[in-house]
Design an enzyme around this catalytic site. Structure first.
Site, PDB file in Angstrom:
ATOM      1  N   HIS A 279       0.845  -1.202   0.000  1.00 53.48           N
ATOM      2  CA  HIS A 279       0.000   0.000   0.000  1.00 53.48           C
ATOM      3  C   HIS A 279       0.884   1.258   0.000  1.00 53.48           C
ATOM      4  CE1 HIS A 279      -3.249   2.764   1.346  1.00 53.48           C
ATOM      5  NE2 HIS A 279      -2.267   3.304   2.048  1.00 53.48           N
ATOM      6  N   GLU A 280       1.895   1.254   0.872  1.00 52.00           N
ATOM      7  CA  GLU A 280       2.798   2.413   0.935  1.00 52.00           C
ATOM      8  C   GLU A 280       3.542   2.605  -0.390  1.00 52.00           C
ATOM      9  OE1 GLU A 280       2.873   4.587   3.356  1.00 52.00           O
ATOM     10  OE2 GLU A 280       1.375   3.444   4.453  1.00 52.00           O
ATOM     11  N   HIS A 283       1.559   4.515  -2.859  1.00 52.85           N
ATOM     12  CA  HIS A 283       1.646   5.975  -2.743  1.00 52.85           C
ATOM     13  C   HIS A 283       2.834   6.498  -3.547  1.00 52.85           C
ATOM     14  CE1 HIS A 283      -1.562   6.786  -0.014  1.00 52.85           C
ATOM     15  NE2 HIS A 283      -1.084   6.007   0.953  1.00 52.85           N
ATOM     16  N   GLU A 357      -5.632   7.313  -1.144  1.00 51.75           N
ATOM     17  CA  GLU A 357      -5.656   6.065  -0.377  1.00 51.75           C
ATOM     18  C   GLU A 357      -6.265   4.927  -1.202  1.00 51.75           C
ATOM     19  OE1 GLU A 357      -4.030   5.551   2.318  1.00 51.75           O
ATOM     20  OE2 GLU A 357      -3.514   7.686   2.417  1.00 51.75           O
ATOM     21  N   ASP A 361      -4.468   1.513  -2.213  1.00 51.69           N
ATOM     22  CA  ASP A 361      -5.088   0.214  -1.913  1.00 51.69           C
ATOM     23  C   ASP A 361      -5.167  -0.650  -3.167  1.00 51.69           C
ATOM     24  OD1 ASP A 361      -5.411   0.568   0.770  1.00 51.69           O
ATOM     25  OD2 ASP A 361      -7.555   1.048   0.692  1.00 51.69           O
TER      26      ASP A 361
END
Ligand code: ZN
Length: 419
Positions: A279-280, A283, A357, A361
Site C-alpha cells: 500500500h505504501e 503511494h 488512499e 489500496d
C-alpha cells in the site's frame, strides 16, 4: 475597508469554530449511537469490548479537539480584534525602538510561544489523560518535556534563519520580495525533506536495521517486483512513546528508506506486513508524495503573492487590530489568520487524500494480496482503537483515510477478482 475586513473575519471565525464544534459533536453522538453493536462486516474479527473501547477513545479524542478548537478561536480573537498583537508590538517597540528586523523576529516569536503555551495543556492531556486511560501512552512526563525542549530548540534553529531571511527580503528585495521568499522557502522545504530521515528523526527515535531475515527477504522481493530502490529497511522504536502502530516511507530521491514502527512488526504477520508495505509503495508509484509537495509549493506561491499585496494595504492591519503597518506584522497576521480562510478548503484536501488512499489500496491489491491488507487494516483499527463508525459528514470533512468499512469493501471486491 478595515471595518469590512473585521466583520468578515469575525463572521468567518465564528462560522469556522461553530462548524468545528458542530462536526465534533455530531461525530461523538454518531459513534455513541453505534456503540452497542459491532458493525456486521467486523463481528468476526472485533469483539464488542474492543468496539466499545474504540467508541469511547474516539469520543474522548474528539471532545478534546472541540475544546481545543474553542481555545484556539478565543486566542486568535484576543490576538487580533482583542488587541493582543498590538500590545505585543507596542511592548517590543518600547524595548527595541531600532533594529526593526530583530524586533519583528521577537514579536513573531512571542506570539508563537504564546500559541504554543495554549496548545501545550491539550497535548499533555491527550497523552497523560486520554491515551493513558486507554492504555496507549508509553511516554513518561520527563520524556514529554524533553521532547518539548528538543522540538523548541530544533524549531528555533530551523525557524530563525528562515524568519530572518523573510524579514530581510521583505525589507530590501523590492516589489518581488515575495517571489524570492517563495524560492527560499521551497528550497528550505526540500532540504528539510532530504535531511529529515538521517538527521532529525534520529533525535527523537532510534532506528535500527530490520533483522528478521525471512521478513526482510519477503520485503526485498516485493521492492524488486515493484521496481523500488531504497536506502534500507529500518525499525523505529515507536513503542517508547505510544503503542499505536504504523509504517511509512521517508525521504525522497536516493535517501528514501522504509521505516516500520516496532509496534507494527509485533502485531502483524509477514503476509500482512507485506500488504501494508505494498500500500505504501502504491503511494510512491502514484507519485502522491511529489504531487503533495508540488501542491504545497503552489499554495505557498499563491499565499506569498497575496501577502505581497496585503502588506501594502493599511486596512489589512487595521482590520485585524493592529494600528501600525510593518513587515513583520503583515507576516504574523497572515500566518495566524490564513488558516481560518483555508479551513474552507479542508473537505477538498481530505477528499483528495482519500482518493490517494484508494489508489494505494488498488496498487496493494495488485502487487500483494488484498485479503492480507484487509486483515492488517482490521488489526490496526482494533489495536489503535480507531472507530469503525465515524459520522459520515465528519469523515467527509476531515478524514485523510476513507472509513474502514468503505476501504475494506472495496478491497474485498479486488480479492474476489471483480476489480
Ligand atoms: Zn495510505
Amino acid at each position: 475597508m478595515a471595518s469590512t475586513l473585521t466583520a468578515i473575519f469575525i463572521a468567518l471565525l465564528v462560522f469556522v469554530t461553530a462548524t468545528r464544534v458542530w462536526l465534533g459533536r455530531r461525530h461523538v453522538s454518531y459513534i455513541q449511537s453505534h456503540r452497542g453493536q459491532v458493525p456486521a462486516a467486523f463481528n468476526q474479527s472485533i469483539s464488542l469490548d474492543e468496539h466499545q473501547k474504540a467508541a469511547d477513545y474516539s469520543s474522548a479524542k474528539t471532545r478534546l479537539v472541540i475544546t481545543e478548537a474553542l481555545a484556539q478561536a478565543v486566542l486568535l480573537a484576543i490576538f487580533t480584534i482583542g488587541g493582543g498583537l498590538q500590545w505585543l508590538d507596542i511592548s517590543w517597540r518600547g524595548a527595541i525602538p531600532e533594529h526593526e528586523m530583530l524586533r519583528g523576529a521577537l514579536v513573531i516569536l512571542s506570539a508563537l510561544v504564546i500559541g504554543g503555551l495554549v496548545d501545550l495543556p491539550f497535548e499533555y492531556y491527550k497523552s497523560f489523560v486520554v491515551d493513558e486511560r486507554f492504555g496507549f501512552n508509553k511516554m513518561t512526563r520527563a520524556m514529554f518535556f524533553t521532547d518539548l525542549i528538543k522540538h523548541s530548540i530544533l524549531g528555533l534553529a530551523m525557524g530563525a534563519p528562515i524568519l530572518f531571511a523573510a524579514l530581510w527580503l521583505m525589507q530590501g528585495a523590492g516589489d518581488y520580495w515575495w517571489f524570492y521568499l517563495w524560492a527560499v522557502w521551497s528550497v528550505f522545504n526540500l532540504l528539510m525533506l532530504a535531511i529529515y530521515p538521517t538527521f532529525i528523526a534520529p533525535l527523537f527515535n532510534k532506528f535500527s536495521p530490520l533483522t528478521n531475515e525471512s521478513l526482510k527477504a519477503r520485503i526485498e522481493a516485493l521492492l524488486i517486483k515493484c521496481g523500488f530502490r531504497s536506502q534500507g529497511l529500518f525499525v523505529m522504536d515507536g513503542s517508547i512513546r505510544s503503542s499505536h502502530g504504523n509504517a511509512y516511507f521517508t525521504g525522497f530521491g536516493s535517501s528514501k528508506r522504509v521505516v516500520f514502527f516496532d509496534t507494527l512488526l509485533d502485531r502483524l504477520n509477514t503476509d500482512e506486513i507485506e500488504a501494508v508495505l505494498a500500500h505504501e509503495l502504491g503511494h510512491f508509484k502514484h507519485k502522491h508524495v511529489i504531487k503533495r509537495i508540488a501542491l504545497m509549493f503552489l499554495v505557498s506561491f499563491i499565499g506569498l503573492a497575496l501577502l505581497g499585496w496585503l502588506k501594502q494595504q493599511v486596512w489589512f492591519y487595521n482590520g485585524l487590530g493592529v494600528t501600525e503597518a510593518s513587515n513583520y506584522m503583515s507576516l504574523l497576521l497572515f500566518l495566524l489568520v490564513s488558516p481560518v480562510f483555508l479551513f474552507l478548503l479542508r473537505p477538498l484536501m481530505a477528499s483528495y487524500s482519500r482518493k490517494n488512499e484508494f489508489e494505494a489500496d488498488e496498487y496493494a491489491a495488485k502487487n500483494a494480496d488484498a485479503r492480507h491488507l484487509v486483515e492488517a487494516l482490521v488489526k490496526l483499527y482494533r489495536d489503535n482503537a480507531s472507530t469503525l463508525t465515524p459520522d459520515p459528514l465528519h469523515s467527509a470533512f476531515y478524514d485523510s483515510h476513507p472509513p474502514a468499512s468503505v476501504r475494506i469493501s472495496r478491497l474485498a471486491r479486488f480479492s474476489a477478482g471483480i476489480s
